[in-house]
Design a protein around this motif. Structure first.
Motif, PDB file in Angstrom:
ATOM      1  N   ARG A  28      42.267  23.016  24.820  1.00 20.69           N
ATOM      2  CA  ARG A  28      42.081  23.942  25.949  1.00 20.69           C
ATOM      3  C   ARG A  28      42.781  25.286  25.761  1.00 20.69           C
ATOM      4  N   ARG A  29      43.579  25.422  24.718  1.00 22.14           N
ATOM      5  CA  ARG A  29      44.192  26.731  24.439  1.00 22.14           C
ATOM      6  C   ARG A  29      44.046  27.094  22.959  1.00 22.14           C
ATOM      7  N   ALA A  30      43.056  26.507  22.293  1.00 18.43           N
ATOM      8  CA  ALA A  30      42.938  26.699  20.844  1.00 18.43           C
ATOM      9  C   ALA A  30      41.852  27.701  20.451  1.00 18.43           C
ATOM     10  N   PHE A  31      42.030  28.272  19.283  1.00 21.87           N
ATOM     11  CA  PHE A  31      41.002  29.094  18.643  1.00 21.87           C
ATOM     12  C   PHE A  31      40.486  28.302  17.432  1.00 21.87           C
ATOM     13  N   VAL A  32      39.197  27.971  17.479  1.00 24.59           N
ATOM     14  CA  VAL A  32      38.569  27.160  16.432  1.00 24.59           C
ATOM     15  C   VAL A  32      37.500  27.981  15.723  1.00 24.59           C
ATOM     16  N   GLU A  33      37.642  28.146  14.431  1.00 23.01           N
ATOM     17  CA  GLU A  33      36.626  28.843  13.625  1.00 23.01           C
ATOM     18  C   GLU A  33      35.642  27.837  13.066  1.00 23.01           C
ATOM     19  N   LEU A  34      34.345  28.178  13.143  1.00 23.90           N
ATOM     20  CA  LEU A  34      33.277  27.332  12.596  1.00 23.90           C
ATOM     21  C   LEU A  34      32.638  28.068  11.427  1.00 23.90           C
ATOM     22  N   HIS A  35      32.870  27.567  10.232  1.00 22.70           N
ATOM     23  CA  HIS A  35      32.304  28.165   9.022  1.00 22.70           C
ATOM     24  C   HIS A  35      31.154  27.316   8.514  1.00 22.70           C
ATOM     25  N   GLY A  36      30.218  27.967   7.825  1.00 21.82           N
ATOM     26  CA  GLY A  36      29.095  27.239   7.222  1.00 21.82           C
ATOM     27  C   GLY A  36      27.859  28.107   7.216  1.00 21.82           C
ATOM     28  N   THR A  37      26.947  27.788   6.304  1.00 18.27           N
ATOM     29  CA  THR A  37      25.711  28.560   6.144  1.00 18.27           C
ATOM     30  C   THR A  37      24.808  28.410   7.366  1.00 18.27           C
ATOM     31  N   GLY A  39      22.156  27.071   9.654  1.00 19.50           N
ATOM     32  CA  GLY A  39      21.598  25.727   9.747  1.00 19.50           C
ATOM     33  C   GLY A  39      22.590  24.622   9.428  1.00 19.50           C
ATOM     34  N   ALA A  40      23.828  24.991   9.138  1.00 23.58           N
ATOM     35  CA  ALA A  40      24.827  23.971   8.796  1.00 23.58           C
ATOM     36  C   ALA A  40      25.142  23.064   9.994  1.00 23.58           C
ATOM     37  N   GLY A  41      25.046  23.634  11.214  1.00 27.69           N
ATOM     38  CA  GLY A  41      25.315  22.831  12.405  1.00 27.69           C
ATOM     39  C   GLY A  41      26.435  23.377  13.284  1.00 27.69           C
ATOM     40  N   LYS A  42      26.797  24.636  13.089  1.00 23.21           N
ATOM     41  CA  LYS A  42      27.894  25.237  13.871  1.00 23.21           C
ATOM     42  C   LYS A  42      27.550  25.267  15.360  1.00 23.21           C
ATOM     43  N   THR A  43      26.367  25.788  15.689  1.00 27.46           N
ATOM     44  CA  THR A  43      25.964  25.865  17.099  1.00 27.46           C
ATOM     45  C   THR A  43      25.772  24.463  17.682  1.00 27.46           C
ATOM     46  N   THR A  44      25.227  23.577  16.887  1.00 24.87           N
ATOM     47  CA  THR A  44      25.004  22.197  17.350  1.00 24.87           C
ATOM     48  C   THR A  44      26.329  21.538  17.702  1.00 24.87           C
ATOM     49  N   PHE A  45      27.335  21.713  16.828  1.00 28.44           N
ATOM     50  CA  PHE A  45      28.662  21.154  17.105  1.00 28.44           C
ATOM     51  C   PHE A  45      29.256  21.803  18.363  1.00 28.44           C
ATOM     52  N   ALA A  46      29.133  23.126  18.466  1.00 30.35           N
ATOM     53  CA  ALA A  46      29.679  23.834  19.635  1.00 30.35           C
ATOM     54  C   ALA A  46      29.024  23.318  20.919  1.00 30.35           C
ATOM     55  N   ARG A  47      27.712  23.107  20.870  1.00 31.74           N
ATOM     56  CA  ARG A  47      27.007  22.576  22.058  1.00 31.74           C
ATOM     57  C   ARG A  47      27.525  21.197  22.450  1.00 31.74           C
ATOM     58  N   HIS A  48      27.661  20.318  21.477  1.00 26.95           N
ATOM     59  CA  HIS A  48      28.154  18.970  21.797  1.00 26.95           C
ATOM     60  C   HIS A  48      29.582  19.035  22.329  1.00 26.95           C
ATOM     61  N   LEU A  49      30.377  19.932  21.764  1.00 25.86           N
ATOM     62  CA  LEU A  49      31.762  20.077  22.219  1.00 25.86           C
ATOM     63  C   LEU A  49      31.789  20.584  23.668  1.00 25.86           C
ATOM     64  N   TRP A  78      35.086  29.972  25.575  1.00 25.29           N
ATOM     65  CA  TRP A  78      34.273  31.097  25.100  1.00 25.29           C
ATOM     66  C   TRP A  78      33.649  30.716  23.767  1.00 25.29           C
ATOM     67  N   HIS A  79      32.363  30.931  23.653  1.00 24.61           N
ATOM     68  CA  HIS A  79      31.634  30.625  22.418  1.00 24.61           C
ATOM     69  C   HIS A  79      31.143  31.942  21.823  1.00 24.61           C
ATOM     70  N   PHE A  80      31.610  32.260  20.639  1.00 24.13           N
ATOM     71  CA  PHE A  80      31.234  33.499  19.947  1.00 24.13           C
ATOM     72  C   PHE A  80      30.335  33.205  18.761  1.00 24.13           C
ATOM     73  N   ASP A  81      29.427  34.133  18.481  1.00 16.74           N
ATOM     74  CA  ASP A  81      28.691  34.127  17.212  1.00 16.74           C
ATOM     75  C   ASP A  81      28.720  35.563  16.704  1.00 16.74           C
ATOM     76  N   LYS A 106      38.592  29.147  22.434  1.00 19.08           N
ATOM     77  CA  LYS A 106      37.784  30.144  21.757  1.00 19.08           C
ATOM     78  C   LYS A 106      37.130  29.472  20.561  1.00 19.08           C
ATOM     79  N   LEU A 107      35.790  29.470  20.537  1.00 15.48           N
ATOM     80  CA  LEU A 107      35.031  28.902  19.417  1.00 15.48           C
ATOM     81  C   LEU A 107      34.309  30.057  18.756  1.00 15.48           C
ATOM     82  N   ALA A 108      34.382  30.187  17.447  1.00 18.54           N
ATOM     83  CA  ALA A 108      33.730  31.325  16.803  1.00 18.54           C
ATOM     84  C   ALA A 108      32.925  30.914  15.582  1.00 18.54           C
ATOM     85  N   GLU A 109      31.608  31.216  15.645  1.00 17.73           N
ATOM     86  CA  GLU A 109      30.743  31.108  14.465  1.00 17.73           C
ATOM     87  C   GLU A 109      30.795  32.446  13.725  1.00 17.73           C
ATOM     88  N   TRP A 110      30.668  32.409  12.419  1.00 17.36           N
ATOM     89  CA  TRP A 110      30.697  33.593  11.557  1.00 17.36           C
ATOM     90  C   TRP A 110      31.921  34.473  11.808  1.00 17.36           C
TER      91      TRP A 110
END
Ligand code: ADP
Ligand code: MG
Length: 151
Positions: A28-37, A39-49, A78-81, A106-110
């Motif tokens: 609830r107070r973390a910044f999580v970076e999502l790396h990957g090409t 179609g890797a599944g970054k948005t899918t993981f963020a949605r499930h989370l 907050w979900h960033f791309d 804070k969740l961030a793709e790319w």
């Protein structure tokens, strides 16, 4: 830096991993970076989370808006791309700097597209597509808070 690796044979495993992460109070107070090409599944993981955290209704990919905010009970997610992000001034003007200075998730793709603007993440996830639906996922804790988030 401590790391853990998971194998997700399918999207159900992605959902299960998201549900376990959502149960950690430190998220609830973390910044999580999502790396990957793409179609890797970054948005899918963020949605499930976000769903596991209680978001109901549609969860848009923030590709065009760059940021979507989800008010939850007691905190904001907050979900960033940053895929299309190319204007450092927008980081100030759109209030992104303030968001990254706040409590909340804070969740961030790319994140690499906003390099130099983002603070150090607590947790870094790298999603690598293998055959079919399989993904190999590496979690790296970059801060003490991130340590509390390792699977
Ligand atoms: P990204 O945001 O990384 O570009 P998306 O999440 O938009 O990727 O797309 C990933 C696609 O892969 C989705 O269609 C999702 O249903 C599918 N998928 C298949 N297997 C998995 C898995 N194991 N984990 C996550 N997504 C998966
Ligand atoms: Mg995406």
């Amino acid at each position: 830096l401590e790391t853990r690796t998971q194998a997700w044979p399918d999207e159900a495993a992605c959902q299960q991993s998201a549900a376990l992460l959502a149960a950690r109070p430190a998220l609830r107070r973390a910044f999580v970076e999502l790396h990957g090409t793409l179609g890797a599944g970054k948005t899918t993981f963020a949605r499930h989370l976000l769903q596991a955290l209680g978001v109901t209704g549609r969860i848009k990919s923030p590709t065009y808006a760059v940021m979507e905010a989800y008010p939850l009970e007691g905190f904001t997610a907050w979900h960033f791309d940053f895929y299309r992000f190319n204007d450092p001034q927008e980081f100030e003007d759109a209030g992104f700097r303030d968001v990254f200075a706040s409590q909340g998730l804070k969740l961030a793709e790319w994140p690499e597209k906003a390099e130099g603007l983002l603070p150090e993440p607590d947790l870094r996830m790298e999603l690598v597509p293998l055959d079919g639906d399989e993904r190999r996922v590496t979690f790296t804790a970059c801060t003490p808070l991130g340590q509390e988030l390792l699977p």
